[in-house]
Design an enzyme around this catalytic site. Structure first.
Site, mmCIF file in Angstrom:
data_model
loop_
_atom_site.group_PDB
_atom_site.id
_atom_site.type_symbol
_atom_site.label_atom_id
_atom_site.label_comp_id
_atom_site.label_asym_id
_atom_site.label_seq_id
_atom_site.Cartn_x
_atom_site.Cartn_y
_atom_site.Cartn_z
ATOM 1 N N ARG A 71 0.824 -1.205 0.000
ATOM 2 C CA ARG A 71 0.000 0.000 0.000
ATOM 3 C C ARG A 71 0.855 1.251 0.000
ATOM 4 O O ARG A 71 1.785 1.382 0.781
ATOM 5 C CB ARG A 71 -0.904 0.016 1.239
ATOM 6 C CG ARG A 71 -1.529 1.361 1.507
ATOM 7 C CD ARG A 71 -3.005 1.338 1.581
ATOM 8 N NE ARG A 71 -3.531 2.680 1.754
ATOM 9 C CZ ARG A 71 -4.473 2.982 2.632
ATOM 10 N NH1 ARG A 71 -4.975 2.050 3.395
ATOM 11 N NH2 ARG A 71 -4.920 4.199 2.716
ATOM 12 N N ARG B 10 -6.135 2.526 -4.255
ATOM 13 C CA ARG B 10 -5.341 1.798 -3.269
ATOM 14 C C ARG B 10 -5.361 0.320 -3.560
ATOM 15 O O ARG B 10 -6.363 -0.225 -4.035
ATOM 16 C CB ARG B 10 -5.854 2.086 -1.858
ATOM 17 C CG ARG B 10 -7.337 1.876 -1.738
ATOM 18 C CD ARG B 10 -7.937 2.676 -0.598
ATOM 19 N NE ARG B 10 -7.808 4.110 -0.765
ATOM 20 C CZ ARG B 10 -7.884 4.992 0.235
ATOM 21 N NH1 ARG B 10 -8.105 4.594 1.453
ATOM 22 N NH2 ARG B 10 -7.765 6.275 0.016
ATOM 23 N N ASP C 161 -6.917 -1.803 1.561
ATOM 24 C CA ASP C 161 -7.318 -0.944 2.664
ATOM 25 C C ASP C 161 -8.002 -1.850 3.676
ATOM 26 O O ASP C 161 -8.924 -2.584 3.322
ATOM 27 C CB ASP C 161 -8.314 0.103 2.112
ATOM 28 C CG ASP C 161 -8.588 1.225 3.078
ATOM 29 O OD1 ASP C 161 -7.853 1.366 4.078
ATOM 30 O OD2 ASP C 161 -9.544 1.991 2.825
ATOM 31 N N ASP D 235 -9.814 -1.735 7.374
ATOM 32 C CA ASP D 235 -10.367 -0.849 8.401
ATOM 33 C C ASP D 235 -11.054 -1.655 9.498
ATOM 34 O O ASP D 235 -11.801 -2.593 9.196
ATOM 35 C CB ASP D 235 -11.433 0.080 7.783
ATOM 36 C CG ASP D 235 -10.850 1.097 6.824
ATOM 37 O OD1 ASP D 235 -9.687 1.493 7.020
ATOM 38 O OD2 ASP D 235 -11.562 1.479 5.879
HETATM 39 N N1 ROI Z 1 -14.957 3.611 -2.611
HETATM 40 C C1 ROI Z 1 -15.401 2.349 -2.678
HETATM 41 N N2 ROI Z 1 -16.394 2.039 -3.525
HETATM 42 N N3 ROI Z 1 -14.869 1.362 -1.896
HETATM 43 C C2 ROI Z 1 -13.863 1.623 -1.017
HETATM 44 O O1 ROI Z 1 -13.393 0.712 -0.308
HETATM 45 C C3 ROI Z 1 -13.388 2.939 -0.915
HETATM 46 N N4 ROI Z 1 -12.400 3.267 -0.048
HETATM 47 C C4 ROI Z 1 -11.957 4.503 0.088
HETATM 48 C C5 ROI Z 1 -12.524 5.647 -0.718
HETATM 49 C C6 ROI Z 1 -11.392 6.316 -1.469
HETATM 50 C C7 ROI Z 1 -13.161 6.643 0.245
HETATM 51 N N5 ROI Z 1 -13.531 5.220 -1.663
HETATM 52 C C8 ROI Z 1 -13.964 3.927 -1.757
HETATM 53 O O2 ROI Z 1 -11.019 4.752 0.990
#
Ligand code: ROI
Length: 164
Positions: free
Chosen positions: A83, A92, A95, A97
């Site tokens: 990343r 990215r 990610d 979370d």
């Molecule tokens: N948009 C979508 N559809 N899915 C994501 O996981 C995601 N993650 C993000 C941002 C850039 C806000 N947009 C996203 O971090």
């Protein structure tokens, strides 16, 4: 052990493979078991539109790690998978979370639980509903009653096979 839910997302460098690698990695975190995981979903980006569609999923884990140690482990895994911060709300390759950590509600500089996007984003709510339809949030609201403000035209793909 605490039940926690992790949101996964990626939109570059073979997103589906990145998510499957990350799901496998959750199972291998210290003091942690992967309990279940959702299907992969394709979703339109929230944020700049000149980036590829995302692949999203949610996993349930049981963990003996504190929320902050879990965050550290997830950040290490993101780094391990390459990343890089390219731009704000931009593309990215992985990610990870923390969406929920038991019934905890906390707000520190680096960690807000429940994740603020949890109730707003269909690409988090839908996969979470798939694996935990009866879930109640720490504030007492039922997941089923929440209507997301961002609806990114979600498409359910398939539920990956993960070797436990
Ligand atoms: N948009 C979508 N559809 N899915 C994501 O996981 C995601 N993650 C993000 C941002 C850039 C806000 N947009 C996203 O971090």
């Amino acid at each position: 052990m605490v039940t926690a839910f992790i949101g996964l997302g990626a939109n570059i460098l073979d997103p589906q493979a990145q998510l499957i690698t990350a799901l496998q990695a959750l199972q291998n975190l210290p003091e942690t078991r992967l309990i279940t995981w959702s299907s992969l979903y394709s979703s339109r980006p929230l944020g700049p539109q000149d980036q590829p569609d995302y692949v999203n999923a949610v996993a349930e884990i049981h963990t003996g790690l504190s929320a902050h140690l879990l965050l550290e482990q997830l950040q290490q895994q993101e780094k391990h998978q390459g990343r890089q911060k390219l731009r704000h709300w931009g593309e990215r390759c992985i990610d990870l979370d923390i969406l929920l950590y038991g019934d905890e509600q906390m707000r520190t500089d680096d960690l807000t639980i429940p994740h603020p996007g949890l109730t707003e984003r269909d690409f988090v709510l839908q996969p979470l509903l798939e694996i935990a339809p009866a879930l109640t949030l720490p504030d007492g609201r039922r997941l089923q009653q929440i209507v997301p403000s961002f609806d990114g035209a979600l498409t359910q793909l398939y539920r990956p096979v993960i070797d436990l």
